[in-house]
Write a protein that holds these residues in place. Sequence first.
Motif, PDB file in Angstrom:
ATOM      1  N   LEU A  60       0.807  -1.214   0.000  1.00 37.19           N
ATOM      2  CA  LEU A  60       0.000   0.000   0.000  1.00 37.19           C
ATOM      3  C   LEU A  60       0.845   1.271   0.000  1.00 37.19           C
ATOM      4  N   ASP A  61       1.991   1.252   0.677  1.00 36.12           N
ATOM      5  CA  ASP A  61       2.842   2.444   0.742  1.00 36.12           C
ATOM      6  C   ASP A  61       3.445   2.807  -0.616  1.00 36.12           C
ATOM      7  N   HIS A  62       3.470   1.890  -1.560  1.00 36.28           N
ATOM      8  CA  HIS A  62       4.094   2.155  -2.859  1.00 36.28           C
ATOM      9  C   HIS A  62       3.115   2.683  -3.900  1.00 36.28           C
ATOM     10  N   TYR A  63       1.830   2.750  -3.590  1.00 36.70           N
ATOM     11  CA  TYR A  63       0.871   3.289  -4.552  1.00 36.70           C
ATOM     12  C   TYR A  63       1.053   4.793  -4.640  1.00 36.70           C
ATOM     13  N   SER A  64       1.140   5.285  -5.877  1.00 33.28           N
ATOM     14  CA  SER A  64       1.323   6.725  -6.083  1.00 33.28           C
ATOM     15  C   SER A  64       0.820   7.098  -7.468  1.00 33.28           C
ATOM     16  N   SER A  65       0.654   8.390  -7.644  1.00 33.40           N
ATOM     17  CA  SER A  65       0.299   8.940  -8.948  1.00 33.40           C
ATOM     18  C   SER A  65       1.310  10.028  -9.268  1.00 33.40           C
ATOM     19  N   CYS A  66       1.408  10.355 -10.533  1.00 37.09           N
ATOM     20  CA  CYS A  66       2.389  11.351 -10.933  1.00 37.09           C
ATOM     21  C   CYS A  66       1.667  12.634 -11.302  1.00 37.09           C
ATOM     22  N   SER A  69       4.192  14.412 -15.303  1.00 40.72           N
ATOM     23  CA  SER A  69       4.725  13.221 -15.973  1.00 40.72           C
ATOM     24  C   SER A  69       6.040  13.528 -16.666  1.00 40.72           C
ATOM     25  N   PRO A  70       6.834  12.592 -16.885  1.00 38.60           N
ATOM     26  CA  PRO A  70       6.852  11.237 -16.356  1.00 38.60           C
ATOM     27  C   PRO A  70       7.581  11.207 -15.026  1.00 38.60           C
ATOM     28  N   CYS A  71       7.145  10.355 -14.120  1.00 38.32           N
ATOM     29  CA  CYS A  71       7.813  10.193 -12.825  1.00 38.32           C
ATOM     30  C   CYS A  71       8.859   9.107 -12.982  1.00 38.32           C
ATOM     31  N   LYS A  72      10.064   9.483 -12.718  1.00 39.44           N
ATOM     32  CA  LYS A  72      11.158   8.518 -12.801  1.00 39.44           C
ATOM     33  C   LYS A  72      11.858   8.480 -11.455  1.00 39.44           C
ATOM     34  N   THR A  73      12.167   7.288 -10.997  1.00 38.42           N
ATOM     35  CA  THR A  73      12.883   7.130  -9.735  1.00 38.42           C
ATOM     36  C   THR A  73      14.163   6.344  -9.977  1.00 38.42           C
ATOM     37  N   ASP A  74      15.130   6.594  -9.135  1.00 34.92           N
ATOM     38  CA  ASP A  74      16.388   5.845  -9.184  1.00 34.92           C
ATOM     39  C   ASP A  74      16.124   4.468  -8.586  1.00 34.92           C
ATOM     40  N   ALA A  75      16.428   3.427  -9.311  1.00 37.29           N
ATOM     41  CA  ALA A  75      16.138   2.065  -8.864  1.00 37.29           C
ATOM     42  C   ALA A  75      16.938   1.691  -7.630  1.00 37.29           C
ATOM     43  N   ALA A  76      18.134   2.203  -7.504  1.00 40.17           N
ATOM     44  CA  ALA A  76      18.991   1.828  -6.379  1.00 40.17           C
ATOM     45  C   ALA A  76      18.568   2.521  -5.091  1.00 40.17           C
ATOM     46  N   SER A  77      18.337   3.828  -5.152  1.00 39.40           N
ATOM     47  CA  SER A  77      18.042   4.581  -3.930  1.00 39.40           C
ATOM     48  C   SER A  77      16.554   4.813  -3.716  1.00 39.40           C
ATOM     49  N   GLY A  78      15.736   4.729  -4.760  1.00 41.03           N
ATOM     50  CA  GLY A  78      14.314   4.988  -4.634  1.00 41.03           C
ATOM     51  C   GLY A  78      13.971   6.461  -4.646  1.00 41.03           C
ATOM     52  N   GLU A  79      14.941   7.332  -4.901  1.00 34.41           N
ATOM     53  CA  GLU A  79      14.694   8.775  -4.935  1.00 34.41           C
ATOM     54  C   GLU A  79      14.079   9.169  -6.267  1.00 34.41           C
ATOM     55  N   VAL A  80      13.247  10.213  -6.223  1.00 33.00           N
ATOM     56  CA  VAL A  80      12.586  10.704  -7.424  1.00 33.00           C
ATOM     57  C   VAL A  80      13.600  11.511  -8.230  1.00 33.00           C
ATOM     58  N   ASP A  82      12.738  12.557 -11.683  1.00 26.91           N
ATOM     59  CA  ASP A  82      11.979  13.469 -12.526  1.00 26.91           C
ATOM     60  C   ASP A  82      10.498  13.317 -12.185  1.00 26.91           C
ATOM     61  N   GLY A  83       9.731  14.419 -12.267  1.00 27.04           N
ATOM     62  CA  GLY A  83       8.301  14.408 -12.024  1.00 27.04           C
ATOM     63  C   GLY A  83       7.962  14.699 -10.553  1.00 27.04           C
ATOM     64  N   ILE A  84       6.658  14.803 -10.315  1.00 25.42           N
ATOM     65  CA  ILE A  84       6.175  15.090  -8.950  1.00 25.42           C
ATOM     66  C   ILE A  84       5.203  13.975  -8.559  1.00 25.42           C
ATOM     67  N   PRO A  85       5.678  13.028  -7.754  1.00 23.99           N
ATOM     68  CA  PRO A  85       4.784  11.926  -7.367  1.00 23.99           C
ATOM     69  C   PRO A  85       3.876  12.321  -6.194  1.00 23.99           C
ATOM     70  N   ILE A  86       2.654  11.816  -6.220  1.00 27.19           N
ATOM     71  CA  ILE A  86       1.708  11.972  -5.106  1.00 27.19           C
ATOM     72  C   ILE A  86       1.586  10.600  -4.465  1.00 27.19           C
ATOM     73  N   MET A  87       2.016  10.469  -3.242  1.00 28.59           N
ATOM     74  CA  MET A  87       2.060   9.180  -2.549  1.00 28.59           C
ATOM     75  C   MET A  87       0.745   8.938  -1.807  1.00 28.59           C
ATOM     76  N   TRP A  88      -0.321   8.677  -2.541  1.00 23.42           N
ATOM     77  CA  TRP A  88      -1.628   8.511  -1.924  1.00 23.42           C
ATOM     78  C   TRP A  88      -1.721   7.188  -1.162  1.00 23.42           C
TER      79      TRP A  88
END
Length: 178
Positions: A60-66, A69-80, A82-88
């Motif tokens: 549930l904590d990983h559900y989000s909307s952007c 667009s486009p929301c890109k995150t670093d796979a290693a650190s999980g940091e955003v 590009d984009g503005i994610p909404i962590m609903w």
Amino acid sequence: MVSEKNEPGLWDGFKAFLMRGNVIDLAVAVVIGAAFTNVVNSVVKGVINPLVGAFGTKDLDHYSSCLKSPCKTDAASGEVIDGIPIMWGTVLSSTLSFVITAAVVYFLMVLPMAKYLARQAARKAEKEGTQEVIEISELEVLKEIRDALIAQRGTGSGPDSGPDSGPGPVSGPGPIGQ
């Protein structure tokens, strides 16, 4: 010149404030509430989030909307990146934690206390009601005794045969309560 007043000093007032019973009770409630919040958060994150995630694809904590667009995150650190994610999902998780905490507090603390206080009030009202009945019945008995004494003294038929005339079983200025 220093004026001497008999007012408590700042430190004395602070000590008196801290030693009040309700301040100590409040401090205990805050500590217990913090510990209880940790338990509820663990239940939500360990049980409820995975159950909700089972219906979807993620926790549930990983559900989000952007928002942008486009929301890109670093796979290693999980940091955003590009984009503005909404962590609903995080908001929903916190809302579930709040609702569960409120339900447990209501059903385990507030509701039983309300029932207990209602029973205490009913017992008190019942006790006061029986005391009033006893007081009324005692008053009625005293009135009957008074009337019987008046009837015993008033056996004569002359003009002097009032409640205060003649010898009778009760001596005094007159009937009780008149």
